[in-house]
Scaffold this motif. Structure first.
Motif, PDB file in Angstrom:
ATOM      1  N   PRO A 249      -8.242   3.151   0.728  1.00 45.61           N
ATOM      2  CA  PRO A 249      -7.165   2.167   0.847  1.00 45.61           C
ATOM      3  C   PRO A 249      -5.939   2.761   1.525  1.00 45.61           C
ATOM      4  CG  PRO A 249      -8.171   2.022  -1.317  1.00 45.61           C
ATOM      5  CD  PRO A 249      -8.758   3.236  -0.656  1.00 45.61           C
TER       6      PRO A 249
ATOM      7  N   GLU B 177      -3.312   4.673  -0.337  1.00 43.15           N
ATOM      8  CA  GLU B 177      -3.703   6.001  -0.810  1.00 43.15           C
ATOM      9  C   GLU B 177      -3.835   6.997   0.341  1.00 43.15           C
ATOM     10  OE1 GLU B 177      -7.285   5.504  -3.096  1.00 43.15           O
ATOM     11  OE2 GLU B 177      -6.474   3.771  -4.161  1.00 43.15           O
TER      12      GLU B 177
ATOM     13  N   SER C 173      -1.382  -3.693 -10.221  1.00 45.95           N
ATOM     14  CA  SER C 173      -1.881  -4.866  -9.497  1.00 45.95           C
ATOM     15  C   SER C 173      -0.777  -5.498  -8.657  1.00 45.95           C
ATOM     16  CB  SER C 173      -2.442  -5.894 -10.483  1.00 45.95           C
ATOM     17  OG  SER C 173      -3.551  -5.366 -11.175  1.00 45.95           O
TER      18      SER C 173
ATOM     19  N   ARG D 256      -0.073  -3.318  -5.530  1.00 43.30           N
ATOM     20  CA  ARG D 256      -1.088  -3.401  -4.478  1.00 43.30           C
ATOM     21  C   ARG D 256      -1.019  -4.742  -3.759  1.00 43.30           C
ATOM     22  NH1 ARG D 256      -4.179   1.373  -5.650  1.00 43.30           N
ATOM     23  NH2 ARG D 256      -5.559   1.058  -3.878  1.00 43.30           N
TER      24      ARG D 256
ATOM     25  N   ARG E 159      -2.304  -4.104   4.680  1.00 44.14           N
ATOM     26  CA  ARG E 159      -1.990  -4.334   3.281  1.00 44.14           C
ATOM     27  C   ARG E 159      -2.532  -3.145   2.488  1.00 44.14           C
ATOM     28  NH1 ARG E 159       0.119  -9.580   2.613  1.00 44.14           N
ATOM     29  NH2 ARG E 159       0.728  -8.770   0.563  1.00 44.14           N
ATOM     30  N   ALA E 160      -2.066  -3.021   1.241  1.00 43.58           N
ATOM     31  CA  ALA E 160      -2.329  -1.813   0.463  1.00 43.58           C
ATOM     32  C   ALA E 160      -3.800  -1.450   0.384  1.00 43.58           C
ATOM     33  CB  ALA E 160      -1.753  -1.980  -0.942  1.00 43.58           C
ATOM     34  N   ASP E 161      -4.674  -2.440   0.233  1.00 43.75           N
ATOM     35  CA  ASP E 161      -6.089  -2.151   0.015  1.00 43.75           C
ATOM     36  C   ASP E 161      -6.939  -2.190   1.279  1.00 43.75           C
ATOM     37  OD1 ASP E 161      -6.066  -1.528  -2.723  1.00 43.75           O
ATOM     38  OD2 ASP E 161      -5.964  -3.645  -3.263  1.00 43.75           O
ATOM     39  N   ASP E 162      -6.319  -2.353   2.431  1.00 45.95           N
ATOM     40  CA  ASP E 162      -7.086  -2.254   3.669  1.00 45.95           C
ATOM     41  C   ASP E 162      -7.653  -0.844   3.803  1.00 45.95           C
ATOM     42  OD1 ASP E 162      -6.949  -4.812   4.792  1.00 45.95           O
ATOM     43  OD2 ASP E 162      -4.978  -4.448   5.652  1.00 45.95           O
ATOM     44  N   ALA E 163      -8.937  -0.737   4.055  1.00 39.28           N
ATOM     45  CA  ALA E 163      -9.616   0.564   4.101  1.00 39.28           C
ATOM     46  C   ALA E 163      -9.548   1.158   5.504  1.00 39.28           C
ATOM     47  CB  ALA E 163     -11.067   0.406   3.662  1.00 39.28           C
TER      48      ALA E 163
END
Length: 248
Positions: free
Chosen positions: A78, A81, A102, A105, A119-123
């Motif tokens: 993500p 991170e 939550s 994120r 966005r935060a959880d884009d890998a």
């Protein structure tokens, strides 16, 4: 509320996610330019002297070129991170738990010279490309990103309050009218104020943590300032601009 962060030059290695899937990233309308830049970085990696010039790095940093060469095969993690450094240390998303994690994120976004907006959880994989990099071809990254990124940012700002913590070079990739802008100044004992350079990242990271994890949902600059003050920060407001004042 969205808290828009600058990226960092430093990034964590590795990850346990599958290789990059551009089509899976948020804001798919940015896909064509994302793909063009990824392809250009991979091709540029075959010419190390040219890659060093374009990226503004030395031979001792050739590992950054290797990262770019592996953009389509390297593992991902993500975005929130992946980035490291002073701001992200102060933000410390990994220490948040439960509902606060939550909310963070959902609220955090990152400006990127390679991906435009994440966005935060884009890998994403580790990579090297800064807003000031000069890729072969002439046009600056700002000139390439602005026409496609600004409509995306405008829609974002039209739907939610955006607190813009980007540095100047990343703000140049796409203007964001109506956002809450933040500056950090140091106040001396005699009342003089000077711009905080390196450590402004730490103060912005602290502010980002407060805003991202709070149960409050501020809808204007005044409410953002009040939330920061409740967290012990000294904040002044001038219209849509917030000034974080820290002692020398």
């Amino acid at each position: 509320m969205i808290v828009l962060l600058p990226p960092s030059e430093t990034k964590r290695d590795g990850g346990d996610g599958p290789p990059l899937r551009l089509e899976a990233l948020t804001s798919p309308e940015l896909g064509p330019l994302r793909k063009a830049l990824v392809d250009e970085l991979i091709a540029l990696s075959a010419d190390r002297p040219a890659a060093r010039r374009a990226l503004g790095i030395s031979a001792s940093q050739d590992g950054e070129i290797d990262r770019n060469a592996a953009l389509l095969t390297a593992p991902t993690m993500p975005a929130i991170e992946r980035y490291t450094g002073v701001l992200y240390d102060a933000l410390d998303v990994a220490s948040l738990r439960g509902a606060a994690a939550s909310r963070a994120r959902a609220r955090l976004a990152v400006s990127s010279a390679l991906f435009g907006l994440l966005r935060a959880d884009d890998a994403v994989p580790a990579y090297r490309l800064s807003a000031g990099s000069k890729l072969p071809g002439g046009a600056t990254l700002a000139a390439r990103w602005r026409p496609v990124l600004e409509p995306v940012l405008a829609r974002l700002a039209g739907a939610e309050l955006v607190v813009d913590l980007r540095s100047g070079s990343y703000a140049a990739l796409g203007r964001l009218p109506g956002a809450v802008d933040v500056d950090v100044v140091a106040e001396h004992a005699d009342g003089r104020r000077t711009i905080v350079s390196h450590f402004n990242k730490a103060h912005k990271g602290r502010l980002a943590r407060v805003l991202a994890s709070s149960r409050s949902e501020p809808n204007d600059a005044s409410a953002v300032a009040a939330l920061a003050r409740r967290a012990g920060m000294r904040v002044e407001r001038k219209g849509n601009e917030l000034i974080v004042v820290v002692p020398v």
